[in-house]
Design an enzyme around this catalytic site. Structure first.
Site, PDB file in Angstrom:
ATOM      1  N   THR A  99       0.889  -1.080  -0.040  1.00 27.21           N
ATOM      2  CA  THR A  99      -0.051  -0.120  -0.072  1.00 27.21           C
ATOM      3  C   THR A  99       0.869   1.076  -0.049  1.00 27.21           C
ATOM      4  O   THR A  99       1.533   1.472   0.882  1.00 27.21           O
ATOM      5  CB  THR A  99      -0.951  -0.228   1.257  1.00 27.21           C
ATOM      6  OG1 THR A  99      -1.662  -1.286   1.216  1.00 27.21           O
ATOM      7  CG2 THR A  99      -1.905   1.218   1.294  1.00 27.21           C
ATOM      8  N   LYS A 174      -7.443   1.526  -2.448  1.00 26.42           N
ATOM      9  CA  LYS A 174      -7.015   0.722  -1.174  1.00 26.42           C
ATOM     10  C   LYS A 174      -6.926   1.906   0.091  1.00 26.42           C
ATOM     11  O   LYS A 174      -7.421   1.457   0.986  1.00 26.42           O
ATOM     12  CB  LYS A 174      -5.660   0.143  -1.479  1.00 26.42           C
ATOM     13  CG  LYS A 174      -4.945  -0.277   0.072  1.00 26.42           C
ATOM     14  CD  LYS A 174      -5.729  -1.584   0.456  1.00 26.42           C
ATOM     15  CE  LYS A 174      -5.170  -1.989   1.875  1.00 26.42           C
ATOM     16  NZ  LYS A 174      -3.720  -2.559   2.096  1.00 26.42           N
ATOM     17  N   LYS A 242       0.905   4.541   8.321  1.00 26.95           N
ATOM     18  CA  LYS A 242       1.488   4.907   6.907  1.00 26.95           C
ATOM     19  C   LYS A 242       0.342   5.169   5.803  1.00 26.95           C
ATOM     20  O   LYS A 242       0.392   5.900   5.646  1.00 26.95           O
ATOM     21  CB  LYS A 242       2.541   3.746   6.686  1.00 26.95           C
ATOM     22  CG  LYS A 242       2.988   4.145   5.334  1.00 26.95           C
ATOM     23  CD  LYS A 242       2.344   3.301   4.267  1.00 26.95           C
ATOM     24  CE  LYS A 242       2.655   1.590   4.436  1.00 26.95           C
ATOM     25  NZ  LYS A 242       1.829   0.732   3.763  1.00 26.95           N
TER      26      LYS A 242
END
Length: 297
Positions: A99, A174, A242
């Site tokens: 990701t 995502k 993150k």
């Protein structure tokens, strides 16, 4: 394309290891590279070939998967002088399961096409359990047609593949998933704390919530771990932070507010600051305990 496709896998962590295992189980010859060789020992024992460098892993591979921690890692692996774009053979498919940032995915895809290779972002969701079961959801920044030559390999570790049509769009989709998850995690932790403070049987409350519209993946699969005091990571707090940071950066760029993701980011940032970065995301519930207990856990 047949099973004679040669596959390389870079980054064999919590998720990468089981994914690479499924690819091998399907009969594809596999070469692996990861920064800590010990993490690849299980795959090597199964018959994977160990590469000493990224360039060596890429040299003869038709398909190269990457699954690393952070966008900075992705950038280095793909764009460094001895990275994948320089060392992969012409016509190779470079598929990033990390990701990462939508913009970086676009940059990599464009650079790949210029050098006669194909690169697309393909982050996954389903956590460690989905990786082990081979039932991950792939979120692809490409068209159905683009992925046709490698679809069979993707199907070895996924149960669903969504194609969003262009480079970077898989990452954006995502991040939308992570934004939804963020509020679910806060809702789960709030609800468990509220039930506990009211002297209720917390597991009974959890079961009740799961039977109605308050249900969520967080409440179903992560709340039980939290109630058992099991904070082992299926998905690391530092990686979730993150992801939320990436989503909030894109939101800021587009001048949109994401109050739910903002709140979750603040809470997970606090959790990391007291030493919880390597725990699973269910550890958010520790923030509702006395600080000394939370730090101890």
């Amino acid at each position: 394309m047949s099973k004679t496709l040669s596959v390389a896998f870079i980054g064999t962590g919590i998720m990468g290891t089981p994914i690479a295992g499924h690819i091998m189980d399907a009969g594809y010859p596999l070469t692996v590279y990861t920064r800590t060789k010990a993490k690849a020992e299980g795959l090597i024992a199964k018959g994977a070939i160990w590469a000493e460098t990224i360039a060596e892993a890429a040299a003869n591979a038709d398909v190269i998967f990457t699954m690393v921690g952070f966008p900075t890692d992705v950038e280095e692996i793909y764009l460094a002088g001895n990275g994948l774009l320089a060392s992969a053979k012409e016509g190779a498919y470079l598929i990033d399961l990390t990701t990462s940032a939508p913009e970086l995915a676009r940059d990599i895809s464009e650079a790949a096409e210029v050098s006669g290779k194909h690169a697309f972002d393909c982050p996954v969701t389903g956590g460690e359990a989905g990786a082990i079961a081979g039932t991950l959801t792939a979120i692809v920044g490409a068209t159905e047609r683009d992925i046709e030559p490698v679809r069979a390999v993707l199907e070895t570790f996924t149960s669903t593949i969504f194609c969003f049509g262009g480079a970077g769009r898989g990452q954006a989709a995502k991040l939308a998933n992570q934004v939804a998850l963020a509020s679910s995690m806060v809702g789960m932790a709030d609800a468990l704390s509220f039930a506990q403070q009211n002297g209720l049987d917390v597991e009974q409350v959890r079961t009740m919530i799961c039977s109605g519209t308050g249900n969520s993946g967080a409440m179903q699969t992560l709340a039980p771990k939290s109630l058992d005091g099991d904070y082992k990571p299926g998905f690391l707090v530092e990686h979730f932070l993150k992801d939320l940071g990436l989503a909030l950066a894109v939101a800021e760029e587009r001048e949109i507010a994401l109050p739910g993701a903002d709140t979750a980011f603040t809470l997970y940032d606090r959790l990391e600051s007291i030493g919880g970065g390597k725990l699973g995301t269910q550890a958010i519930t520790l923030l509702y305990q006395e600080e000394a207990e939370a730090v101890a856990a």
